[in-house]
Design a protein around this motif. Structure first.
Motif, mmCIF file in Angstrom:
data_model
loop_
_atom_site.group_PDB
_atom_site.id
_atom_site.type_symbol
_atom_site.label_atom_id
_atom_site.label_comp_id
_atom_site.label_asym_id
_atom_site.label_seq_id
_atom_site.Cartn_x
_atom_site.Cartn_y
_atom_site.Cartn_z
ATOM 1 N N ILE A 144 63.339 79.670 18.937
ATOM 2 C CA ILE A 144 62.193 79.660 18.016
ATOM 3 C C ILE A 144 61.117 78.699 18.512
ATOM 4 O O ILE A 144 59.932 79.029 18.507
ATOM 5 C CB ILE A 144 62.652 79.297 16.588
ATOM 6 C CG1 ILE A 144 63.476 80.446 16.021
ATOM 7 C CG2 ILE A 144 61.468 78.989 15.688
ATOM 8 C CD1 ILE A 144 64.183 80.112 14.728
ATOM 9 N N ARG A 167 59.501 80.298 21.774
ATOM 10 C CA ARG A 167 59.222 81.728 21.769
ATOM 11 C C ARG A 167 57.838 82.060 22.326
ATOM 12 O O ARG A 167 57.689 82.948 23.160
ATOM 13 C CB ARG A 167 59.372 82.281 20.348
ATOM 14 C CG ARG A 167 59.165 83.764 20.254
ATOM 15 C CD ARG A 167 59.360 84.257 18.823
ATOM 16 N NE ARG A 167 58.919 85.612 18.717
ATOM 17 C CZ ARG A 167 57.642 85.976 18.577
ATOM 18 N NH1 ARG A 167 56.711 85.061 18.500
ATOM 19 N NH2 ARG A 167 57.310 87.244 18.511
ATOM 20 N N ASP A 168 56.806 81.359 21.857
ATOM 21 C CA ASP A 168 55.447 81.642 22.332
ATOM 22 C C ASP A 168 55.310 81.389 23.831
ATOM 23 O O ASP A 168 54.663 82.167 24.540
ATOM 24 C CB ASP A 168 54.416 80.810 21.560
ATOM 25 C CG ASP A 168 54.261 81.290 20.128
ATOM 26 O OD1 ASP A 168 54.570 82.464 19.846
ATOM 27 O OD2 ASP A 168 53.828 80.476 19.288
ATOM 28 N N PRO A 172 57.224 82.994 13.240
ATOM 29 C CA PRO A 172 58.503 82.649 13.879
ATOM 30 C C PRO A 172 59.710 82.859 12.956
ATOM 31 O O PRO A 172 60.750 83.343 13.388
ATOM 32 C CB PRO A 172 58.350 81.167 14.234
ATOM 33 C CG PRO A 172 56.876 80.970 14.366
ATOM 34 C CD PRO A 172 56.267 81.888 13.340
ATOM 35 N N HIS A 214 60.368 86.556 12.737
ATOM 36 C CA HIS A 214 61.012 87.011 13.972
ATOM 37 C C HIS A 214 62.482 86.605 13.973
ATOM 38 O O HIS A 214 63.361 87.371 14.402
ATOM 39 C CB HIS A 214 60.289 86.437 15.187
ATOM 40 C CG HIS A 214 60.730 87.050 16.459
ATOM 41 N ND1 HIS A 214 61.731 86.516 17.223
ATOM 42 C CD2 HIS A 214 60.332 88.185 17.096
ATOM 43 C CE1 HIS A 214 61.925 87.275 18.282
ATOM 44 N NE2 HIS A 214 61.100 88.296 18.227
ATOM 45 N N GLN A 215 62.761 85.405 13.467
ATOM 46 C CA GLN A 215 64.130 84.920 13.408
ATOM 47 C C GLN A 215 64.993 85.811 12.523
ATOM 48 O O GLN A 215 66.106 86.170 12.912
ATOM 49 C CB GLN A 215 64.143 83.489 12.877
ATOM 50 C CG GLN A 215 65.532 82.905 12.731
ATOM 51 C CD GLN A 215 65.522 81.548 12.058
ATOM 52 O OE1 GLN A 215 64.491 81.046 11.646
ATOM 53 N NE2 GLN A 215 66.691 80.949 11.938
#
Length: 171
Positions: free
Chosen positions: A12, A15-16, A148, A151-152
């Motif tokens: 997390i 991620r970017d 985030p 997405h998690q």
């Protein structure tokens, strides 16, 4: 066994950066997203099997690089051809057989059953992002969550579904 909180937090948090890294190879943010998600699934799968990973961030970058390079190589090899070309004329129709259709329906039903075991918010996030192919930002906005976190929970749903489907095959 679920993915460790350490590997999840590493994913997390970075991620970017992983998306930007994949995008350098691919030049396509949507494909980079798929590559990064696949990298997470591979990491979490190893975690779930109890295979300890000493440096999860390095492992993620390595997986992202390899997946991105593989994808880029495939894209170069797959030069589109006109449907009128000789290659297209000799290919059989790609209509699935009745057996293929039944198998795919059964797998889809099993996937939906696995997802229905999850909390309602997780089900909604999965359905919107994976089945309806809505942008992650739209899903996050609808759920009033950060991107985030959204997405998690989608990744958690995928891990749960994979574990459930793979577990069912072992029976």
């Amino acid at each position: 066994m679920a993915p460790s909180s350490t590997s999840l937090s590493v994913y997390i948090e970075h991620r970017d950066d992983l998306l930007n890294y994949a995008n350098k190879f691919l030049g396509d943010r949507a494909v980079a997203e798929d590559v990064v998600q696949e990298a997470w699934l591979r990491l979490s799968s190893r975690d779930a099997k109890g295979q300890e990973i000493g440096h999860p961030l390095s492992y993620l970058y390595s997986i992202v690089r390899n997946l991105a390079l593989d994808w880029a190589k495939r894209r170069v090899r797959e030069v589109p051809q006109s449907p009128e070309s000789a290659t297209w004329q000799v290919l059989p129709a790609s209509t699935p057989t009745a057996e293929d259709v039944v198998l795919q329906r059964d797998e889809f039903r099993a996937l939906l059953d696995a997802i229905q075991e999850l909390p309602e918010r997780t089900q909604l996030a999965f359905r919107m992002y994976k089945l309806e192919e809505r942008p992650l930002q739209e899903v996050a906005d609808r759920l009033k969550l950060s991107v985030p976190r959204t997405h998690q929970i989608v990744a958690e749903a995928l891990v749960h579904a994979m574990q459930r489907l793979l577990g069912d095959e072992d029976r």
